[in-house]
Design an enzyme around this catalytic site. Structure first.
Site, short mmCIF file in Angstrom:
data_model
loop_
_atom_site.label_atom_id
_atom_site.label_comp_id
_atom_site.label_asym_id
_atom_site.label_seq_id
_atom_site.Cartn_x
_atom_site.Cartn_y
_atom_site.Cartn_z
N LYS A 174 -14.56 104.89 37.93
CA LYS A 174 -14.33 103.62 36.90
C LYS A 174 -15.70 103.05 36.68
CE LYS A 174 -9.56 103.65 38.84
NZ LYS A 174 -8.61 103.14 39.75
N GLN B 223 -8.68 98.11 44.11
CA GLN B 223 -8.18 99.46 44.14
C GLN B 223 -7.07 99.75 45.17
OE1 GLN B 223 -9.28 102.34 42.33
NE2 GLN B 223 -7.77 103.57 43.50
N ASP C 267 -5.54 96.31 34.97
CA ASP C 267 -4.84 97.39 35.73
C ASP C 267 -3.22 97.28 35.69
OD1 ASP C 267 -5.50 99.66 36.81
OD2 ASP C 267 -5.16 99.15 38.78
#
Ligand code: NAP
Length: 283
Positions: free
Chosen positions: A54, A98, A121
């Site tokens: 990322k 994450q 996200d």
């Protein structure tokens, strides 16, 4: 003839557009560039690889990234404090925690601490609720990426029978809502589904999001179906067994190179949008 749903190529095209967009933000805002902050808790090698991919994607489009690494002993409070700092840092436009975090950390509490404006996200309950209601929100990156991949290849899901296998909050559930919002008729399967094979047999669109290598057998899938495999296990193995699918199905994602690149490109695109909005507010 089957269409190969080439996420790698589609993501590369999108990156070119995003590079231009980032350059425009930079030019219009005194050199300010979009910044994605990632938080990695613990030392799971796959998670570390995803976070590093990322960061690399940010650099490819001219963005910056801040990588925060917390030890596996980090507590929920430690993660919340890191998120609080990023929420108030005006230079940061997007925050990615994450998944998964170590089991002793309350992941839902941490996700929900991310400010909605920086939830690029799409993991907060608030963002999920808005998305489910069809209101504007950053959706969860993987299912948004899948919807974009289908749209790129002009695959219309409206009126189709879609079966999603897996109901996690980051993938299966938001996928089901996104397909339903696009007017598919959706069946959401999980570990207690009594006859998974029968559900899959009547699917015109099948999304594999189970997390088990080659768990979904290719002979359960009907001819002409659109097959999307979100799984990505070591050795390039997906959740769906690919034997014989190319040729008899309408469209198939490769593993790797299908869903994975679309997830990253969506995350970057949503961070660029968040930066756009933040710059508009400052103006
Ligand atoms: P997860 O949180 O482990 O969820 C797995 C889901 O599969 C659960 O809902 C579970 O049902 C269901 N399941 C387990 N066994 C089943 C069975 N025998 N029959 C039917 N359903 C079953 O996984 P996830 O995070 O959603 O990830 C799913 C897959 O997508 C993984 O392979 C992951 O690596 C991949 N992934 C890829 C990307 C990408 O960018 N490419 C991003 C995220 C995830 P219950 O709810 O009943 O337990």
């Amino acid at each position: 003839m089957s269409i190969l749903l080439d996420g790698k190529a589609v993501a590369a095209l999108r990156e070119r557009e995003l590079s231009e967009h980032v350059a425009a933000i930079k030019a219009g805002n005194g050199g300010q560039i979009p910044i994605l902050a990632t938080i990695l808790v613990g030392d799971d090698p796959s998670s570390a690889t995803y976070v590093s991919m990322k960061g690399s994607a940010c650099r490819r489009v001219g963005m910056d990234s801040i990588a925060i690494k917390l030890p596996s002993s980090a507590t929920t409070d430690d993660v919340l404090s890191a998120i609080d700092r990023l929420n108030t840092d005006q230079a940061v436009h997007g925050i990615l925690l994450q998944h998964p975090v170590p089991a002793h950390v309350n992941e839902r509490l941490c996700f929900d601490r991310i400010s909605l404006a920086k939830d690029v996200d799409g993991v907060t309950s608030h963002g999920f609720g808005l998305m489910a209601l069809g209101e504007p929100a950053f959706g969860s990156a993987t299912p948004v990426g899948i919807m974009r991949l289908l749209a790129h290849y002009k695959i219309d899901v409206s009126g189709k029978r879609a079966v999603v296998v897996g109901r996690s909050s980051i993938l299966g559930k938001p996928m089901a809502f996104m397909l339903s919002n696009a007017n598919a008729t959706v069946t959401l399967c999980h570990s207690k589904t009594s006859n998974l094979e029968a559900e899959i047999r009547h699917a015109e669109i099948i999304v594999g999001a189970v997390g088990k290598p080659h768990f979904i057998r290719s002979d359960w899938i009907s001819d002409g179906a659109v097959v999307v495999d979100a799984g990505n296990h070591p050795g390039g193995i997906g959740d769906i067994h690919p034997d014989g699918l190319m040729g008899r199905c309408a469209a198939v994602t490769p593993v790797p190179g299908g869903v994975g690149p679309m997830t990253i490109s969506t995350l970057i695109a949503q961070t660029v949008s968040a930066a756009d909005r933040a710059c508009a507010v400052i103006d």
